[in-house]
Design a protein around this motif. Sequence first.
Motif, PDB file in Angstrom:
ATOM      1  N   ALA A 177      51.052   7.251 -21.441  1.00  0.00           N
ATOM      2  CA  ALA A 177      50.734   7.981 -20.208  1.00  0.00           C
ATOM      3  C   ALA A 177      51.427   9.337 -20.244  1.00  0.00           C
ATOM      4  N   LEU A 178      50.693  10.325 -19.792  1.00  0.00           N
ATOM      5  CA  LEU A 178      51.183  11.701 -19.875  1.00  0.00           C
ATOM      6  C   LEU A 178      50.622  12.484 -18.706  1.00  0.00           C
ATOM      7  N   THR A 179      51.505  13.160 -17.964  1.00  0.00           N
ATOM      8  CA  THR A 179      51.018  14.078 -16.931  1.00  0.00           C
ATOM      9  C   THR A 179      51.559  15.456 -17.233  1.00  0.00           C
ATOM     10  N   THR A 181      51.618  19.364 -15.331  1.00  0.00           N
ATOM     11  CA  THR A 181      51.239  20.367 -14.340  1.00  0.00           C
ATOM     12  C   THR A 181      51.601  21.724 -14.924  1.00  0.00           C
ATOM     13  N   CYS A 259      55.177  21.495 -16.716  1.00  0.00           N
ATOM     14  CA  CYS A 259      56.085  20.425 -16.295  1.00  0.00           C
ATOM     15  C   CYS A 259      55.433  19.106 -16.663  1.00  0.00           C
ATOM     16  N   ILE A 260      55.978  18.433 -17.631  1.00  0.00           N
ATOM     17  CA  ILE A 260      55.309  17.236 -18.130  1.00  0.00           C
ATOM     18  C   ILE A 260      56.171  15.981 -17.931  1.00  0.00           C
ATOM     19  N   SER A 261      55.484  14.863 -17.860  1.00  0.00           N
ATOM     20  CA  SER A 261      56.133  13.544 -17.829  1.00  0.00           C
ATOM     21  C   SER A 261      55.388  12.674 -18.833  1.00  0.00           C
ATOM     22  N   ARG A 326      65.220  20.982 -19.745  1.00  0.00           N
ATOM     23  CA  ARG A 326      65.314  20.016 -18.658  1.00  0.00           C
ATOM     24  C   ARG A 326      64.804  18.622 -19.057  1.00  0.00           C
ATOM     25  N   ARG A 328      64.901  14.981 -19.205  1.00  0.00           N
ATOM     26  CA  ARG A 328      65.655  14.035 -18.384  1.00  0.00           C
ATOM     27  C   ARG A 328      64.785  12.808 -18.104  1.00  0.00           C
ATOM     28  N   ASP A 330      62.648  10.075 -16.076  1.00  0.00           N
ATOM     29  CA  ASP A 330      61.667  10.234 -15.009  1.00  0.00           C
ATOM     30  C   ASP A 330      61.537   8.914 -14.258  1.00  0.00           C
ATOM     31  N   PRO A 331      61.692   8.923 -12.946  1.00  0.00           N
ATOM     32  CA  PRO A 331      61.601   7.656 -12.195  1.00  0.00           C
ATOM     33  C   PRO A 331      60.241   6.968 -12.286  1.00  0.00           C
ATOM     34  N   VAL A 332      59.194   7.711 -12.589  1.00  0.00           N
ATOM     35  CA  VAL A 332      57.854   7.106 -12.611  1.00  0.00           C
ATOM     36  C   VAL A 332      57.434   6.752 -14.036  1.00  0.00           C
ATOM     37  N   LYS A 336      60.813  13.340 -18.214  1.00  0.00           N
ATOM     38  CA  LYS A 336      60.137  14.561 -17.796  1.00  0.00           C
ATOM     39  C   LYS A 336      60.849  15.733 -18.443  1.00  0.00           C
ATOM     40  N   MET A 337      60.136  16.831 -18.601  1.00  0.00           N
ATOM     41  CA  MET A 337      60.700  18.014 -19.258  1.00  0.00           C
ATOM     42  C   MET A 337      59.812  19.210 -18.957  1.00  0.00           C
TER      43      MET A 337
END
Lengths: 365, 365, 365, 365
Positions: A177-179, A181, A259-261, A326, A328, A330-332, A336-337
């Motif tokens: 999974a990848l998001t 923005t 901004c990705i997760s 950044r 770090r 990710d809670p979800v 994230k970075m």
Amino acid sequence: MALKKAGVLGATGSVGQRFILLLSNHPDFEIHALGASSRSAGKKYIDAVSWKQTELLPESAKQLEVVECKATGPFAECDVVFSGLDSDYAGTIEKEFVEAGLAVVSNAKNYRRELDVPLIVPIVNPEHLSVIAKKLSDAKAEGKPKPGYQICISNCSTAGLVAPLKPLVEAFGPIDALTATTLQAISGAGFSPGVPSIDILDNIIPYIGGEEDKLEWETKKILGTVNKAGTQFVNIPDEEMKVSAQCNRVAVSDGHTECISLRFAKRPAPSVEQVKQVLRDYVCDAFKAGCHSAPKQTIHVLEEQDRPQPRLDRNRDNGYGVSVGRIREDPVLDFKMVVLSHNTIIGAAGSGILIAELLLAQKLI
Amino acid sequence: MALKKAGVLGATGSVGQRFILLLSNHPDFEIHALGASSRSAGKKYIDAVSWKQTELLPESAKQLEVVECKATGPFAECDVVFSGLDSDYAGTIEKEFVEAGLAVVSNAKNYRRELDVPLIVPIVNPEHLSVIAKKLSDAKAEGKPKPGYQICISNCSTAGLVAPLKPLVEAFGPIDALTATTLQAISGAGFSPGVPSIDILDNIIPYIGGEEDKLEWETKKILGTVNKAGTQFVNIPDEEMKVSAQCNRVAVSDGHTECISLRFAKRPAPSVEQVKQVLRDYVCDAFKAGCHSAPKQTIHVLEEQDRPQPRLDRNRDNGYGVSVGRIREDPVLDFKMVVLSHNTIIGAAGSGILIAELLLAQKLI
Amino acid sequence: MALKKAGVLGATGSVGQRFILLLSNHPDFEIHALGASSRSAGKKYIDAVSWKQTELLPESAKQLEVVECKATGPFAECDVVFSGLDSDYAGTIEKEFVEAGLAVVSNAKNYRRELDVPLIVPIVNPEHLSVIAKKLSDAKAEGKPKPGYQICISNCSTAGLVAPLKPLVEAFGPIDALTATTLQAISGAGFSPGVPSIDILDNIIPYIGGEEDKLEWETKKILGTVNKAGTQFVNIPDEEMKVSAQCNRVAVSDGHTECISLRFAKRPAPSVEQVKQVLRDYVCDAFKAGCHSAPKQTIHVLEEQDRPQPRLDRNRDNGYGVSVGRIREDPVLDFKMVVLSHNTIIGAAGSGILIAELLLAQKLI
Amino acid sequence: MALKKAGVLGATGSVGQRFILLLSNHPDFEIHALGASSRSAGKKYIDAVSWKQTELLPESAKQLEVVECKATGPFAECDVVFSGLDSDYAGTIEKEFVEAGLAVVSNAKNYRRELDVPLIVPIVNPEHLSVIAKKLSDAKAEGKPKPGYQICISNCSTAGLVAPLKPLVEAFGPIDALTATTLQAISGAGFSPGVPSIDILDNIIPYIGGEEDKLEWETKKILGTVNKAGTQFVNIPDEEMKVSAQCNRVAVSDGHTECISLRFAKRPAPSVEQVKQVLRDYVCDAFKAGCHSAPKQTIHVLEEQDRPQPRLDRNRDNGYGVSVGRIREDPVLDFKMVVLSHNTIIGAAGSGILIAELLLAQKLI
């Protein structure tokens, strides 16, 4: 070694201007043909172009004659043709060039989804050029003349995104999974007219036509594989890798921030420090192959809490390096970075040049 | 009805200036006390302030005398005190005011996480004011004097985020995962000096100190519940609602844009059209209660593919309305959308005023 | 009193949109005809326009049908027609409208230099409308039908410049030398596409086609006289008033800033305080005549050393007031000062509306 | 040749950072001492500085120890000391350094108006260094130790202005009237905090404290003469050269744009073409002397009607070249034109470095 002859299609446009800048004084290439619309054909380049780069128009290009975008005349003599054509024209013209036996490296979107066309981010998936190598060797084995071929440069925001993903997948296995923005620079929209200033001053446009789909789709081709026959590309299946993009245009001249997760398929996930180390240690194959423009440091891992920033970090390794900060948990998802890449270099014309350097290193041109 | 006496702490700062603008010509309140540092005390407001608003400094405020931030003198006579104090000072001063029996509505972060302090977005959770009502009625029942109390305005980016979440949760049940990437306006950082221009021109700062944590934590208090005793707030547990924020500062004067994704706990998830309908139909309680500043349309659902945009949409319902656009399915969670809110209105001083209107409607002041 | 019927030519463009905003809820006018290209004709306005204003598209205008720009049908019934047409089309269409007996108030440059066409900044030279009054009374005396006529709105940067000049010339006599360096907002260039963002972000464009000539020429017509017959305009001769303009485009959304210097012909020159007093005391005739949109304070003299600023001061008197600051002696000429005006209000559509209000006050429509 | 030892005062500030960038890899100098406040003293440079340049902090500077700004220790060993100190501190510290026998090249304004201190724009008036040469030779003749001395870098907007004036005055005689309206970049205000972003986004600030006076006064010293004794500077008298400046801050990162007009004392005035030719032909003495940083082309005369533009032209000759465009006749004075210069290079630290190169070429260090 004699310089390879390079042609530029769409030479007066924003991508074309970048190709010309990057080809001037290049150790491997010389500009041999400049193609533009019939309106410009016959003029000297300096008279045909509205030059908009911060570097001066190279002296060597000023007096070159612009010709029509035909696979004859000077273009027929080119070892490689770079295309900065608008997608309205790229389809027909590039097809003609390939059929005439030319090697076309294009920034247009038209052929990116063709099964046998490599979609290349040169710091990420140069191994996909094997499909071209096979095409050439097959033709040779069959006694046929050297065929033309098409290579596509990826979408600008895709290029920055996949750069850190590649070493992470190599080290930690598939990402499921990848998001992303994105906050994308205005230069990505060109300048004829590109983004109207009244739309972007003191504003954000939360939409870029077709961009989210490109980012979601192209990622799965670039990180995907080649079929057993070595002739076609196989995307990562949608169900194995979910990708979701939200794309915004912002008041930045150059440099796409994302901004990705992401979440890895395997458990347990690596640590933040392991992720950083893998990114820091990544050396792209183009650099190993000695390509002139390849970044010495492919991924710059920044530790300052407020970096990367486009104005400060977009030019690392002449715009061929990608900055990641950044990093770090990710809670979800898992991590994230923030990823920053230079959209007109690694995200467009610059990648085209580095692809050609790879072709040269692999003796494909 | 006689106007209620309002005091403003931190009256010369950016939030204080906004309070003064919103209180001028307000049908319910009149400015009775303006407090600032001892450096400003004793001056007329016009001489103490460096006015930075696009609206002119109201004539009625120009000649008011600035006093020190003490719970005596004119402040002691106030029905409600709005605080735009910097967090360095808010802790001590607001405590003194509450202990002196005053009603304090604060934009500072200091007391937001206190268990018995309501953290209010007035278009979202005015029902949390019940804890104040109970405190007052308990004191009355015990024959004690009317106690002072503290109410906190939420963080600016939180306010915009929770506005659409509230009706969605009411309609479709809990949200178990939520991501938000923000593009925040510079006015959110104040102006003494706020964000240096060299940091934001042609740039993005992918970090705002403390912001991500605020957004992740406050969301769970605002959407949370009151305990059985009616005296304290209970956050949604972290394991029931995972929230992940990535916060960026961009070159926008006013208006925070947030690209959010969310997943509902219940299956099957609603349809995009159901989500839109619920948002369109939401009427906030503050409007039903007839509050002067409450938005007629709480959530504006925009159908244009490139909206909301801060320059065009931030002032809907005088900045008290929140705009939501690009509502669509999300390949990773259930839905993604873009939320825009005016950070100095619904995200700061404006919410303070509307909270006071709610207090008045509920006869708590 | 029945509302006067207003038509808008070029209704979908940036000036046309402003006309529509200003006409909505206007106490004197109602929108009766909206004209645009044949591409838009037949559509509802909301479907034809790409609305780009910060205020919402008025409900009353959404469902109006757009028609072609012909002096027939609904336009033939209009009491006044406002033109926001591009100069490529304005010449022919406006001529047709005037010949059809209509009153045309145009923002286009085409007829500004015609000897019998008033070039009006309504807070400056409404007395120039006398030429129209005479034309109508002459026709009446001759028993002819009421003739159509053309009135031109001045260039945007000219409007701001002449506002303070008018009272100064009235008080202190002719100005024999004037320099103006402008910093002009992007909205002055429209938005289809207007100024490309890549040209203005982190940049200045020190050139606006035709602007310097307009500013130098129009100033001498607006401050000039009417001939003895009352039928034509007489510019101030070039040798009596030397005007020099340098025009720049800057990254400001609305509001033209002009740094001007001037020298009076008469010696001794007035004092700085006298200059300020004259500007402060100026009340424009449009306000005296009770025009709805006329500014209560025509010239705002600002004493703060760093004002006027476009973001803070452009909206004074709803954009109909002009701000002047930093009035001080000039080592080369007599005085220098900074003038700020709202280019889309007093510099374009807003002036058109106020001109029509003057026509109404003078019973010319 | 051994590298000369260079010290930098105010090393962590914006000007100090630029000095360090320019000194890294310089063929003539090496960084020997970095001075900052006592808060930074004792730290490694990388730990003391908040680096804000688009180029990376040079490796060679990262580990250098920051010391206090005392004329002892490493600073006592320096051949030249560059000062980027704030004017609050420069007065005392620079005096101490000069009295200790050091050569100080300062960007601060404190000593610019001293009669025996050269105020140098190195592409304009290096001949003013003769006062230093005389001071040194006089001391030598008197058997005294080599004295310290102070040299001042001009104000940033002055540097750009005087560059074209120098060759024009040499060719066509004195200029008796000069007006300059500036559009100045935010980097000129430093970054701690410099210009607040809320003041400059979508805005102009028509005032820069002290700037107009500096521009008007310094021009007359830089274009002035040395007295007969060769020991002091004599400004052009105010009555012989009237200078009027209007200074604005705009949303540009680097590069000051100045719209200037000028009149020569002699009649007839030269032609536009003569003016252009003189500017094109100007070769500054620093280039003739072989200084490393001196621009090959001192003045770039641009013929495109919309140039110079800061984003496109500020980096000509690495920021040491000045661009002049739109040279044309002026209806009020003789000529008007647009001048662009890089405010942090030729307008600040860069000039300091080039001054030191001149000192070296003249064997003064």
